[in-house]
Design a protein around this motif. Structure first.
Motif, PDB file in Angstrom:
ATOM      1  N   TYR A 244      50.322   2.899 -12.528  1.00 42.45           N
ATOM      2  CA  TYR A 244      49.729   3.911 -12.096  1.00 42.45           C
ATOM      3  C   TYR A 244      50.327   4.001 -10.717  1.00 42.45           C
ATOM      4  O   TYR A 244      49.996   3.007  -9.804  1.00 42.45           O
ATOM      5  N   ARG A 245      50.771   5.039 -10.209  1.00 40.85           N
ATOM      6  CA  ARG A 245      51.409   5.185  -8.986  1.00 40.85           C
ATOM      7  C   ARG A 245      50.498   6.266  -8.051  1.00 40.85           C
ATOM      8  O   ARG A 245      50.149   7.329  -8.744  1.00 40.85           O
ATOM      9  N   ALA A 246      50.437   6.146  -6.797  1.00 40.63           N
ATOM     10  CA  ALA A 246      49.548   7.072  -6.089  1.00 40.63           C
ATOM     11  C   ALA A 246      49.653   6.905  -4.620  1.00 40.63           C
ATOM     12  O   ALA A 246      50.412   5.925  -4.139  1.00 40.63           O
ATOM     13  N   ASP A 247      49.419   7.733  -3.786  1.00 42.22           N
ATOM     14  CA  ASP A 247      49.489   7.746  -2.380  1.00 42.22           C
ATOM     15  C   ASP A 247      48.307   7.044  -1.533  1.00 42.22           C
ATOM     16  O   ASP A 247      48.444   5.992  -0.937  1.00 42.22           O
ATOM     17  N   GLN A 248      47.210   6.936  -2.459  1.00 41.45           N
ATOM     18  CA  GLN A 248      45.928   6.232  -2.025  1.00 41.45           C
ATOM     19  C   GLN A 248      45.245   5.548  -3.196  1.00 41.45           C
ATOM     20  O   GLN A 248      45.143   6.280  -4.366  1.00 41.45           O
ATOM     21  N   PHE A 249      44.582   4.436  -3.406  1.00 38.64           N
ATOM     22  CA  PHE A 249      43.851   3.623  -4.261  1.00 38.64           C
ATOM     23  C   PHE A 249      42.472   3.520  -3.672  1.00 38.64           C
ATOM     24  O   PHE A 249      42.267   2.899  -2.491  1.00 38.64           O
ATOM     25  N   ILE A 250      41.518   3.838  -4.556  1.00 34.14           N
ATOM     26  CA  ILE A 250      39.918   3.548  -4.065  1.00 34.14           C
ATOM     27  C   ILE A 250      39.563   2.507  -5.287  1.00 34.14           C
ATOM     28  O   ILE A 250      39.573   2.764  -6.382  1.00 34.14           O
ATOM     29  N   VAL A 251      39.033   1.185  -4.831  1.00 34.95           N
ATOM     30  CA  VAL A 251      38.832   0.193  -5.627  1.00 34.95           C
ATOM     31  C   VAL A 251      37.169   0.488  -5.686  1.00 34.95           C
ATOM     32  O   VAL A 251      36.358   0.035  -4.676  1.00 34.95           O
ATOM     33  N   ALA A 252      36.645   0.936  -6.658  1.00 32.59           N
ATOM     34  CA  ALA A 252      35.154   1.213  -6.829  1.00 32.59           C
ATOM     35  C   ALA A 252      34.685   0.637  -8.032  1.00 32.59           C
ATOM     36  O   ALA A 252      33.654   1.306  -8.803  1.00 32.59           O
ATOM     37  N   ASN A 253      35.062  -0.497  -8.546  1.00 36.96           N
ATOM     38  CA  ASN A 253      35.008  -0.870  -9.991  1.00 36.96           C
ATOM     39  C   ASN A 253      34.105  -2.389  -9.678  1.00 36.96           C
ATOM     40  O   ASN A 253      34.186  -3.302 -10.694  1.00 36.96           O
ATOM     41  N   GLY A 254      32.943  -2.264  -8.813  1.00 36.49           N
ATOM     42  CA  GLY A 254      31.945  -3.118  -8.832  1.00 36.49           C
ATOM     43  C   GLY A 254      32.215  -4.696  -8.900  1.00 36.49           C
ATOM     44  O   GLY A 254      32.950  -5.081  -7.975  1.00 36.49           O
ATOM     45  N   ILE A 255      31.813  -5.295  -9.817  1.00 35.07           N
ATOM     46  CA  ILE A 255      31.807  -6.591 -10.020  1.00 35.07           C
ATOM     47  C   ILE A 255      33.474  -7.299 -10.099  1.00 35.07           C
ATOM     48  O   ILE A 255      33.881  -8.115  -9.728  1.00 35.07           O
ATOM     49  N   ASN A 256      34.242  -6.361 -10.647  1.00 30.97           N
ATOM     50  CA  ASN A 256      35.738  -6.630 -10.848  1.00 30.97           C
ATOM     51  C   ASN A 256      36.474  -6.299  -9.452  1.00 30.97           C
ATOM     52  O   ASN A 256      37.820  -6.805  -9.459  1.00 30.97           O
ATOM     53  N   ALA A 257      35.912  -5.816  -8.420  1.00 32.09           N
ATOM     54  CA  ALA A 257      36.688  -5.560  -7.326  1.00 32.09           C
ATOM     55  C   ALA A 257      37.451  -6.694  -6.569  1.00 32.09           C
ATOM     56  O   ALA A 257      38.617  -6.711  -5.989  1.00 32.09           O
ATOM     57  N   PRO A 258      36.706  -8.125  -6.717  1.00 30.06           N
ATOM     58  CA  PRO A 258      37.425  -9.301  -6.189  1.00 30.06           C
ATOM     59  C   PRO A 258      38.546  -9.503  -6.756  1.00 30.06           C
ATOM     60  O   PRO A 258      39.486 -10.220  -6.202  1.00 30.06           O
ATOM     61  N   PHE A 259      38.909  -9.149  -8.222  1.00 26.52           N
ATOM     62  CA  PHE A 259      39.932  -9.595  -8.711  1.00 26.52           C
ATOM     63  C   PHE A 259      41.387  -8.596  -8.440  1.00 26.52           C
ATOM     64  O   PHE A 259      42.415  -9.130  -8.206  1.00 26.52           O
ATOM     65  N   LEU A 260      40.865  -7.364  -8.061  1.00 26.16           N
ATOM     66  CA  LEU A 260      41.841  -6.626  -7.739  1.00 26.16           C
ATOM     67  C   LEU A 260      42.540  -7.024  -6.024  1.00 26.16           C
ATOM     68  O   LEU A 260      43.420  -6.958  -5.689  1.00 26.16           O
ATOM     69  N   ALA A 261      41.317  -7.259  -5.428  1.00 28.62           N
ATOM     70  CA  ALA A 261      41.467  -7.641  -4.038  1.00 28.62           C
ATOM     71  C   ALA A 261      42.534  -8.865  -3.832  1.00 28.62           C
ATOM     72  O   ALA A 261      43.204  -8.879  -2.720  1.00 28.62           O
ATOM     73  N   SER A 262      42.215 -10.054  -4.740  1.00 29.69           N
ATOM     74  CA  SER A 262      43.026 -11.029  -4.715  1.00 29.69           C
ATOM     75  C   SER A 262      44.513 -10.633  -4.735  1.00 29.69           C
ATOM     76  O   SER A 262      45.432 -11.575  -4.318  1.00 29.69           O
ATOM     77  N   SER A 263      44.967  -9.645  -5.516  1.00 34.24           N
ATOM     78  CA  SER A 263      46.401  -9.441  -5.659  1.00 34.24           C
ATOM     79  C   SER A 263      46.797  -8.845  -4.279  1.00 34.24           C
ATOM     80  O   SER A 263      47.871  -8.691  -3.996  1.00 34.24           O
ATOM     81  N   LEU A 264      46.040  -8.527  -3.155  1.00 36.19           N
ATOM     82  CA  LEU A 264      46.301  -7.962  -2.121  1.00 36.19           C
ATOM     83  C   LEU A 264      46.044  -9.097  -1.003  1.00 36.19           C
ATOM     84  O   LEU A 264      46.138  -8.930   0.223  1.00 36.19           O
ATOM     85  N   GLY A 265      45.690 -10.325  -1.494  1.00 38.53           N
ATOM     86  CA  GLY A 265      45.509 -11.488  -0.541  1.00 38.53           C
ATOM     87  C   GLY A 265      44.248 -11.558   0.110  1.00 38.53           C
ATOM     88  O   GLY A 265      43.881 -12.142   0.997  1.00 38.53           O
ATOM     89  N   GLN A 266      43.349 -10.786  -0.279  1.00 33.77           N
ATOM     90  CA  GLN A 266      42.135 -10.696   0.193  1.00 33.77           C
ATOM     91  C   GLN A 266      40.865 -11.372  -0.889  1.00 33.77           C
ATOM     92  O   GLN A 266      41.086 -11.160  -1.974  1.00 33.77           O
ATOM     93  N   ARG A 267      39.872 -12.072  -0.362  1.00 35.75           N
ATOM     94  CA  ARG A 267      38.968 -12.709  -0.987  1.00 35.75           C
ATOM     95  C   ARG A 267      37.415 -12.064  -0.765  1.00 35.75           C
ATOM     96  O   ARG A 267      36.659 -12.440   0.038  1.00 35.75           O
TER      97      ARG A 267
END
Length: 419
Positions: A244-267
């Protein structure tokens, strides 16, 4: 602007609504095939600024130790403890000082108050009937000593603008005669006349329809896997069905947010707190409570949802395990049968668990990630229903580059740290 919102619980759907109202092209993704299927569909229904205390408090370490020793407590932890929980737990213990507990509670209270006000405005504007109960909530105590201690604790809420009143048992029965059978166990309570309750799953379903009217697309059964980035921007989101391509992404998936954040280098310091809830048909409307509340001894919460009663309790830190057994509901059932023995058909109760995204300090995480076009709206724990609308308005303002109504610093994006 094209925006992808990851997560179709009450947080994700309210985020999508306000972004769509701003004229953005919004797509909402969720790994479940049912909107609002996890914490949104399994909470007690309370909209409770008056009960927005931070869990990290001076009393919490004793509860955790007792839990590890096998005692049944409201906050539970079991061996083995995984590495993520160890990191989370160390940070949680850092927040258990009196000063930090007050600071974190005040942040939660302000967001909850703001969100409740904005939820009422949204429900009126969009004609959303979500089985709301606006007659206040009661927080019940089993002894005069416990009531006095509860009133002293609640003084902090009163000092910060929350209306709290002390009631004797007869006053509670005057408020709602359904509490009369509890005369042997309840000494009195604290009444928060502006607290409320409602069906968050119903609210989310109706608001999703309003979103569709605004052109929002919902893609369900889509699992977000990782972000693909170039320098300081996410160029796409990889999922099980493609990118999925977009101008902005909103991570609002609760307990799964850390897994997406890790792909951005955040814990992200978000860990699941497992809760249990049951929903049972009302047998006698006059003997089932119309006023929502909490038994402060067992920490069982309840609210009436039409012709059913929802009850919920427990925060169990057991990783991502969603399994449950009937004995997990013994505390809820025993409390319910003590309080409302003839009001509910307990043998027809539907049981389930859900996983709530908890931060160690208590306030949620709302703000921009380590890249310029990914934002987080997660970590609301057991207060997600209460805080959803206010959090989503804050997110919208931050994405616009505007100063939110509330100070955003306490809800900034943060990582595991031991400083």
């Amino acid at each position: 602007m094209k925006v992808v919102v990851i997560g179709a619980g009450v947080i994700g759907v309210t985020s999508a609504y306000y972004l769509a109202k701003d004229g953005h092209e919004v797509t909402v993704l969720d790994q479940s095939t049912v909107i609002g299927n996890d914490a949104t569909g399994g909470n007690a229904g309370l909209i409770a600024p008056g009960h927005s205390f931070a869990w990290a408090s001076p009393a919490a370490p004793k509860l955790l130790v007792s839990s590890l020793l096998g005692e049944k407590t409201s906050i539970r932890m079991r061996f083995p403890i995984d590495r993520q929980l160890m990191l989370w737990g160390v940070q949680f213990l850092r927040e258990c000082t009196p000063g930090r507990a007050k600071q974190n509670t005040l942040v939660k209270l302000r967001l909850a108050q703001y969100s409740q006000q904005k939820m009422d405005e949204l429900a009126e504007a969009e004609s959303i009937d979500y089985q709301q109960a606006r007659g206040g909530a009661v927080y019940l105590y089993r002894s005069a000593e416990e009531l006095a201690a509860g009133a002293a604790k609640m003084q902090f809420m009163q000092d910060n603008g929350q209306d709290i009143r002390t009631l004797g048992f007869d006053d509670i029965v005057d408020l709602d005669p359904a509490f009369a059978p509890a005369h042997r166990i309840i000494a009195g309570g604290l009444y928060a006349p502006t607290d409320a309750a409602g069906n968050s799953k119903l609210f989310t379903d109706i608001l999703a329809e309003r979103c569709r009217d605004l052109g929002v697309t919902f893609d369900v059964g889509v699992t977000a896997l990782r972000f693909q980035r170039e320098r300081l921007r996410a160029v796409s989101l990889s999922t099980n069905v493609g990118d999925y391509r977009a101008d902005q992404f909103i991570v609002a998936n609760g307990i799964n947010a850390p897994f997406l954040a890790s792909s951005l280098g955040q814990r992200l310091p978000v860990y699941p707190a497992k809760g249990y809830s049951l929903t049972a048909p009302v047998a006698d409307p006059d003997k089932a409570p119309s006023v929502p509340g909490v038994d402060e001894k067992t920490l069982v919460a309840w609210s009436r949802m039409g012709d059913e009663l929802r009850m919920s309790s427990t925060a169990e830190f057991v990783g991502y395990d969603r399994q449950w057994k009937p004995s997990d509901f013994s505390n809820i059932l025993s409390t319910g049968k003590e309080m409302f023995p003839e009001g509910v058909r307990w043998d027809e109760a539907r049981m389930r668990s859900c996983l709530r995204p908890m931060t160690p300090d208590g306030p949620p995480i709302i703000g921009r990630s380590s890249v310029e076009n990914v934002y987080y709206n997660t970590g609301h724990g057991h207060m997600g229903w209460t805080m959803a609308v206010g959090s989503s308005l804050m997110l919208r303002d931050l994405l616009r580059g505007r100063t939110p109504t509330l100070e955003p610093e306490p809800m900034r994006v943060r990582s595991f740290t031991f400083a």
